[in-house]
Design a protein around this motif. Structure first.
Motif, PDB file in Angstrom:
ATOM      1  N   HIS A 111       1.450   0.632  -1.375  1.00 44.43           N
ATOM      2  CA  HIS A 111      -0.270   1.141  -1.537  1.00 44.43           C
ATOM      3  C   HIS A 111       0.001   2.845  -2.299  1.00 44.43           C
ATOM      4  CE1 HIS A 111      -4.561   2.581  -1.497  1.00 44.43           C
ATOM      5  NE2 HIS A 111      -4.731   1.301  -2.041  1.00 44.43           N
ATOM      6  N   GLY A 138      -3.670  -2.560   1.149  1.00 45.04           N
ATOM      7  CA  GLY A 138      -5.180  -2.423   1.399  1.00 45.04           C
ATOM      8  C   GLY A 138      -5.958  -1.795   2.376  1.00 45.04           C
ATOM      9  N   HIS A 187      -3.640   0.375   4.441  1.00 42.33           N
ATOM     10  CA  HIS A 187      -4.098   1.869   3.995  1.00 42.33           C
ATOM     11  C   HIS A 187      -5.420   1.952   4.649  1.00 42.33           C
ATOM     12  CE1 HIS A 187      -4.073   5.844   1.588  1.00 42.33           C
ATOM     13  NE2 HIS A 187      -5.526   5.387   1.289  1.00 42.33           N
TER      14      HIS A 187
END
Length: 371
Positions: A136, A171, A174
């Motif tokens: 990411h 994602g 993160h």
């Protein structure tokens, strides 16, 4: 009505459009799972469970890296066959096909695991493997690892789906880490907002909050509460004679000594204001509180912090007012502060460098407990 419904057909019996539909459903479900679960471990477990349940993947796992990216430190997996890890966690990225995926930063398709030099056998029934970096915005979080007992499972379309799953996982990781970092930052800010910048002990805001909470708790339990107000004797003349930097150093030393005296898990030391400190001591009788106060007074004397402008002694001394009561929910907590403050005033007017104690009996009001 006979026959098997299309959605119930095994992967090998579906046509191309049926397989595409399954892959699309999995991608949608993974997107949904990414926002469910009480923590990152639970979210990742739901994702690998979904993949292993819907596809002919013998093993689906997510292997996470440490902050430096040099070791795998956590693995979440699901599957129909057992999995042997290439060693106890953590293990270095110099080992195995997963390590190669990290080192190269690219997806690794192993059509025949028996002929791959880096493949570490996890199960003898595995025939093929696909590994995707979980990446990411330039940060590599780990590897999505899929292993199949079929040699022909990882088609370009299947691999593209797992690429998308890895992006979704990246994602999610993160976002989870951003939320965690924000929570940690908020806790640090909360701690700072409750600490005195000069002495490092609790500030007045923290004292007021803890005092109110402790008052309610002791009132509910019918237990005693003692409050010590500690005042550095002749502090203004000290600052005038030796400067504010020396005065600040003396306050830090007083705070340290107070912390050493009040070490109980429910006890609190706070800067109450200026050169005045407060010690909150639950479950202390008047004699017990007096002994703690006398101990503190003697320890301050023993430090012999120079005070050339004091009429009391050539070193820093303290006056301590002690208030003791059995809290009552019908009485405001400020009543105990008033009692301790009057005791402090008495200690000062009687010559300073001494302890004065007052108890608060609700029916009779404050009572001097000095001998």
């Amino acid at each position: 009505m006979g026959g098997v419904r299309e959605k119930d057909l095994p992967w090998g019996e579906r046509d191309a459009s049926g397989r595409r539909a399954v892959l699309a459903e999995i991608l949608a479900q993974v997107s949904s799972e990414a926002f469910e679960g009480e923590n990152l471990q639970a979210v990742l477990q739901r994702i690998v469970d979904c993949v292993a349940r819907r596809l002919p993947v013998a093993i689906a796992s997510i292997i996470l890296l440490d902050e430096d990216g040099g070791h795998f430190v956590q693995e979440v997996w699901a599957g129909r066959i057992g999995l042997d890890l290439p060693g106890d966690l953590p293990w270095p990225v110099t080992v195995g096909a997963a390590g190669r995926c990290v080192r190269s930063g690219r997806a690794q398709l192993i059509a025949d695991v028996q002929h791959d030099p880096d493949y570490v056998p996890g199960n003898r029934d595995v025939r093929s493997e696909y590994l995707v970096p979980i990446l990411h915005r330039g940060r590599l979080h780990g590897v999505l690892n899929l292993e199949s007992t079929r040699a022909d499972f990882f088609t370009p379309e299947v691999c593209a789906t797992f690429d998308a799953v890895a992006s979704q996982v990246a994602g999610t990781i993160h976002l989870t880490r951003v939320v965690l970092e924000l929570e940690q930052a908020n806790r640090r800010l909360q701690l700072l907002s409750m600490s005195d910048g000069l002495t490092g002990i609790a500030n007045r805001r923290c004292f007021d909050q803890r005092f109110a909470e402790t008052w309610r708790r002791q009132a509910e339990a019918g237990r005693l509460l003692a409050l010590l107000l500690v005042d550095a004797d002749c502090f203004k003349p000290l600052n005038d004679a030796c400067g504010h930097l020396y005065g600040d150093e003396c306050l830090r030393e007083l705070a340290r000594l107070c912390r050493e005296v009040a070490r109980g898990p429910d006890e609190l030391v706070a800067r109450y204001g200026g050169e005045e400190l407060a010690l909150l001591l639950p479950d202390h009788t008047a004699p017990q509180a007096r002994r703690r106060a006398e101990c503190l007074r003697r320890r301050v004397e023993a430090e012999r912090l120079a005070h050339p402008a004091s009429p009391v002694a050539p070193h820093v001394t303290v006056s301590i007012g002690v208030g003791v009561t059995r809290p009552d929910a019908s009485i405001p907590d400020q009543a105990l502060i008033a009692v301790a403050d009057r005791a402090l005033y008495a200690a000062k007017t009687r010559g300073r460098n001494r302890v004065a104690v007052r108890t608060m009996a609700h029916a009779r009001g404050p009572r001097d407990a000095d001998r």
